[in-house]
Design a protein around this motif. Structure first.
Motif, PDB file in Angstrom:
ATOM      1  N   LEU A   8       0.843  -1.191   0.000  1.00  0.00           N
ATOM      2  CA  LEU A   8       0.000   0.000   0.000  1.00  0.00           C
ATOM      3  C   LEU A   8       0.879   1.243   0.000  1.00  0.00           C
ATOM      4  CD1 LEU A   8      -2.481  -1.195   2.741  1.00  0.00           C
ATOM      5  CD2 LEU A   8      -2.770  -1.337   0.267  1.00  0.00           C
ATOM      6  N   PRO A   9       0.433   2.313  -0.648  1.00  0.00           N
ATOM      7  CA  PRO A   9       1.206   3.550  -0.593  1.00  0.00           C
ATOM      8  C   PRO A   9       1.386   3.982   0.859  1.00  0.00           C
ATOM      9  CG  PRO A   9      -0.608   3.730  -2.159  1.00  0.00           C
ATOM     10  CD  PRO A   9      -0.795   2.447  -1.420  1.00  0.00           C
ATOM     11  N   LYS A  10       2.577   4.445   1.168  1.00  0.00           N
ATOM     12  CA  LYS A  10       2.890   4.896   2.529  1.00  0.00           C
ATOM     13  C   LYS A  10       3.378   6.324   2.448  1.00  0.00           C
ATOM     14  CE  LYS A  10       5.993   3.712   6.360  1.00  0.00           C
ATOM     15  NZ  LYS A  10       7.038   2.757   6.783  1.00  0.00           N
ATOM     16  N   ILE A  11       2.639   7.213   3.088  1.00  0.00           N
ATOM     17  CA  ILE A  11       3.018   8.624   3.134  1.00  0.00           C
ATOM     18  C   ILE A  11       3.655   8.851   4.503  1.00  0.00           C
ATOM     19  CG2 ILE A  11       2.190  10.994   3.008  1.00  0.00           C
ATOM     20  CD1 ILE A  11      -0.274   9.663   1.433  1.00  0.00           C
ATOM     21  N   GLU A  12       4.970   9.088   4.485  1.00  0.00           N
ATOM     22  CA  GLU A  12       5.694   9.225   5.742  1.00  0.00           C
ATOM     23  C   GLU A  12       5.696  10.671   6.221  1.00  0.00           C
ATOM     24  OE1 GLU A  12       9.253   6.774   6.262  1.00  0.00           O
ATOM     25  OE2 GLU A  12       8.931   6.073   4.197  1.00  0.00           O
ATOM     26  N   ASP A  13       5.544  10.816   7.523  1.00  0.00           N
ATOM     27  CA  ASP A  13       5.491  12.132   8.139  1.00  0.00           C
ATOM     28  C   ASP A  13       6.016  11.977   9.562  1.00  0.00           C
ATOM     29  OD1 ASP A  13       4.281  14.413   9.715  1.00  0.00           O
ATOM     30  OD2 ASP A  13       3.433  14.890   7.748  1.00  0.00           O
ATOM     31  N   VAL A  14       6.735  12.953  10.054  1.00  0.00           N
ATOM     32  CA  VAL A  14       7.266  12.881  11.414  1.00  0.00           C
ATOM     33  C   VAL A  14       6.148  12.777  12.447  1.00  0.00           C
ATOM     34  CG1 VAL A  14       9.429  14.054  10.867  1.00  0.00           C
ATOM     35  CG2 VAL A  14       7.445  15.401  11.598  1.00  0.00           C
ATOM     36  N   ARG A  15       4.931  13.200  12.081  1.00  0.00           N
ATOM     37  CA  ARG A  15       3.788  13.138  12.990  1.00  0.00           C
ATOM     38  C   ARG A  15       3.075  11.794  12.941  1.00  0.00           C
ATOM     39  NH1 ARG A  15       0.565  17.744  10.358  1.00  0.00           N
ATOM     40  NH2 ARG A  15       1.458  16.625   8.604  1.00  0.00           N
ATOM     41  N   GLY A  16       3.501  10.927  12.040  1.00  0.00           N
ATOM     42  CA  GLY A  16       2.872   9.609  11.878  1.00  0.00           C
ATOM     43  C   GLY A  16       2.622   9.330  10.415  1.00  0.00           C
ATOM     44  N   ASN A  17       2.661   8.074  10.057  1.00  0.00           N
ATOM     45  CA  ASN A  17       2.515   7.663   8.659  1.00  0.00           C
ATOM     46  C   ASN A  17       1.057   7.420   8.296  1.00  0.00           C
ATOM     47  OD1 ASN A  17       5.319   7.697   8.495  1.00  0.00           O
ATOM     48  ND2 ASN A  17       5.454   5.555   9.118  1.00  0.00           N
TER      49      ASN A  17
END
Length: 132
Positions: A8-17
């Motif tokens: 699945l596409p994973k959008i990474e962010d320091v606040r949570g994925n």
């Protein structure tokens, strides 16, 4: 075997994925969504095959094993990443076990519940696959 690992596409962010399921991520229109949770580690789920339905299993939390069998091959696949799912197509026996504490299995299905689509005994599954 009639299975496929779906990333699945994973959008990474320091606040949570975030992982997203939309458009052509899965090869069927979604007809039903359900999830398994609070499964004791010693319990097993599944224990059936579908004649026509496809299902995508996603470990939303924790981990579990999926034992798949098409009568020619038997494999165990551990699901433990929420952006990796297992697509189980028709005519594949599946059993889920070895649930970790707090595990949640999301199931996205190509069909609504239809008892006649289920094969609930492995011997009946073997007969169905062999055309008996």
């Amino acid at each position: 075997m009639n299975i496929e690992i779906i990333q699945l596409p994973k959008i990474e962010d320091v606040r949570g994925n975030i992982s997203v399921i939309e458009k052509d991520i899965i090869p069927f229109p979604i007809k039903r969504v359900y999830y398994l949770y609070d499964v004791p580690s010693s319990a097993a789920r599944g224990g059936h095959a579908h004649k026509e339905q496809f299902e995508l299993l996603i470990p939303i939390s924790g981990s579990f094993d999926v034992v798949v069998n098409d009568t020619n091959e038997k494999r165990t696949i551990t699901l433990n990443k929420p952006n990796i799912g297992l697509l189980i197509k028709s005519n594949v026996w599946r059993e889920l076990d070895n649930f970790s504490s707090g595990a949640v299995c999301l199931v996205i299905s190509s069909g609504e519940f239809l008892e006649s689509d289920y094969i609930r005994e492995f011997k009946d599954f073997e007969d169905f696959v062999s055309g008996k």
